[in-house]
Design a protein around this motif. Structure first.
Motif, PDB file in Angstrom:
ATOM      1  N   GLU A 167       0.789  -1.074   0.092  1.00  0.00           N
ATOM      2  CA  GLU A 167      -0.106  -0.119  -0.045  1.00  0.00           C
ATOM      3  C   GLU A 167       0.772   1.106   0.242  1.00  0.00           C
ATOM      4  OE1 GLU A 167      -2.639   0.492   3.273  1.00  0.00           O
ATOM      5  OE2 GLU A 167      -3.460   2.273   2.609  1.00  0.00           O
ATOM      6  N   LEU A 171       1.730   5.056   0.859  1.00  0.00           N
ATOM      7  CA  LEU A 171       1.029   6.132   1.815  1.00  0.00           C
ATOM      8  C   LEU A 171       1.852   7.386   1.817  1.00  0.00           C
ATOM      9  CD1 LEU A 171       0.984   3.398   4.741  1.00  0.00           C
ATOM     10  CD2 LEU A 171      -1.065   4.543   3.888  1.00  0.00           C
ATOM     11  N   ASN A 203      -4.824   4.958  -1.708  1.00  0.00           N
ATOM     12  CA  ASN A 203      -5.954   5.634  -1.016  1.00  0.00           C
ATOM     13  C   ASN A 203      -6.549   6.586  -1.951  1.00  0.00           C
ATOM     14  OD1 ASN A 203      -5.759   4.132   1.764  1.00  0.00           O
ATOM     15  ND2 ASN A 203      -3.596   4.840   1.455  1.00  0.00           N
ATOM     16  N   PRO A 253       5.342   1.100   7.183  1.00  0.00           N
ATOM     17  CA  PRO A 253       5.749   1.802   5.688  1.00  0.00           C
ATOM     18  C   PRO A 253       7.235   1.789   5.328  1.00  0.00           C
ATOM     19  CG  PRO A 253       3.805   2.713   6.940  1.00  0.00           C
ATOM     20  CD  PRO A 253       4.519   1.619   7.935  1.00  0.00           C
TER      21      PRO A 253
END
Ligand code: C2E
Ligand code: CA
Ligand code: CA
Ligand code: CA
Length: 279
Positions: free
Chosen positions: A58, A60, A117, A263
């Protein structure tokens, strides 16, 4: 007593004023942050819950303010949303993630999917799917390598519009995940209408595993629901081996969290990617 009341009043107006000024100052800094290249992305691994095999990541967003230093997304994303700045910032995030995938490929790595996102405000843009398609085309990244994470609240505002927005996005070839699942008010009827690929179980249901029996039951029900709808499942915020084992026992397929990795900077994450010729 009268004086005290006035002092309180002045105290509150001063505090409110200070907050408003603070917000305005952040907003002004955000307006120039893109052109001043103050943003970067970090990448958190998503792994198979049972084997720990790397499945993707993911992306970020991180912001380093020139004077304040790092500002948390929890602080600046809401400001960026209120000011409408999340739309251009969000497009930058998508473009930057695609650019990074190409860079990793050029460093001889096998590409795995990246999750990004998306703010409700982006979803509401008339030609959001068109923007996504254009960015992907320019980058040369196959759309199937990109997964957009949308929150439950974004989908619930106007369900018919959300169903249409997700369907249009899916036509570009990207995947769509529902983020922070369980924190909004979802109903089976709307979930069934959305063409989703993955359900991300919110950290609040993971935190007290494996001790809290109620949470185990809730997680089991969510996973059953996801299975019924044909969705992949990923649990967020997994920090302990006990949580991981419990999630595996509940049938959860994927995990993300500090247990495996926080992360990571792009070059750190790159080292986890398998070599392209190792296939
Ligand atoms: P999120 O999408 O739910 O992202 C997961 C958050 O949990 C991240 O916080 C991540 O660093 C943190 N996290 C990961 N593993 C663990 C763990 O094991 N324990 C705990 N306690 N936390 C963990 P982060 O990076 O501060 O981001 C916060 C939120 O800001 C995100 O929540 C997302 O809603 C938003 N955000 C971040 N980047 C973007 C972006 O590019 N666009 C938009 N629209 N929102 C973003
Ligand atoms: Ca997310
Ligand atoms: Ca989340
Ligand atoms: Ca969240």
């Amino acid at each position: 007593a009268k004086e005290c009341g006035r002092n309180n009043y002045q105290f509150f107006t001063r505090a409110l004023h200070a907050r408003a000024m603070e917000r305005l100052s952040l907003e002004n800094s955000l307006r120039v942050a893109l052109e001043r290249r103050e943003f970067r992305l970090v990448y958190q691994p998503q792994v198979d819950a049972a084997s720990g095999a790397l499945l993707g990541c993911e992306a970020l967003l991180r912001w380093r303010h020139p004077e304040r230093g790092p500002v948390s997304p929890a602080t600046f994303i809401p400001v960026a949303e209120d000011a409408g700045l999340i739309v251009p910032i969000g497009t930058w995030v998508l473009r930057e993630a695609c650019r990074q995938l190409q860079a990793w490929r050029q460093q001889g790595r096998m590409l795995l999917p990246v999750a990004i996102n998306v703010s409700p405000l982006q979803m509401q843009q008339a030609n959001w799917a068109g923007t996504v398609a254009a960015v992907l085309r320019e980058s040369g990244i196959p759309p199937t390598l990109v997964e957009l994470e949308v929150t439950e609240s974004a989908l619930l505002d106007d369900i018919d519009a959300a169903v249409e927005a997700v369907a249009t996005l899916k036509r570009t070839g990207v995947k769509v995940a529902i983020d922070d699942f369980g924190t909004g008010y979802s109903s089976l009827s709307y979930l069934r209408r959305l063409a989703l690929d993955k359900l991300k179980i919110d950290r609040s249901f993971v935190r007290e595993l494996p001790d809290k029996v109620d949470d185990i039951e809730i997680v089991k029900v969510i996973i059953q629901l996801a299975r019924t709808l044909g969705l992949r499942t990923l649990a967020e915020g997994v920090e302990t081996e006990g949580q991981r084992a419990c999630l595996v026992a509940c049938g959860c397929e994927q995990i993300q969290g500090y247990l495996f990795a926080p992360p990571l900077e792009a070059d750190e994450f790159c080292e986890l990617l398998p070599l392209a010729d190792a296939a």
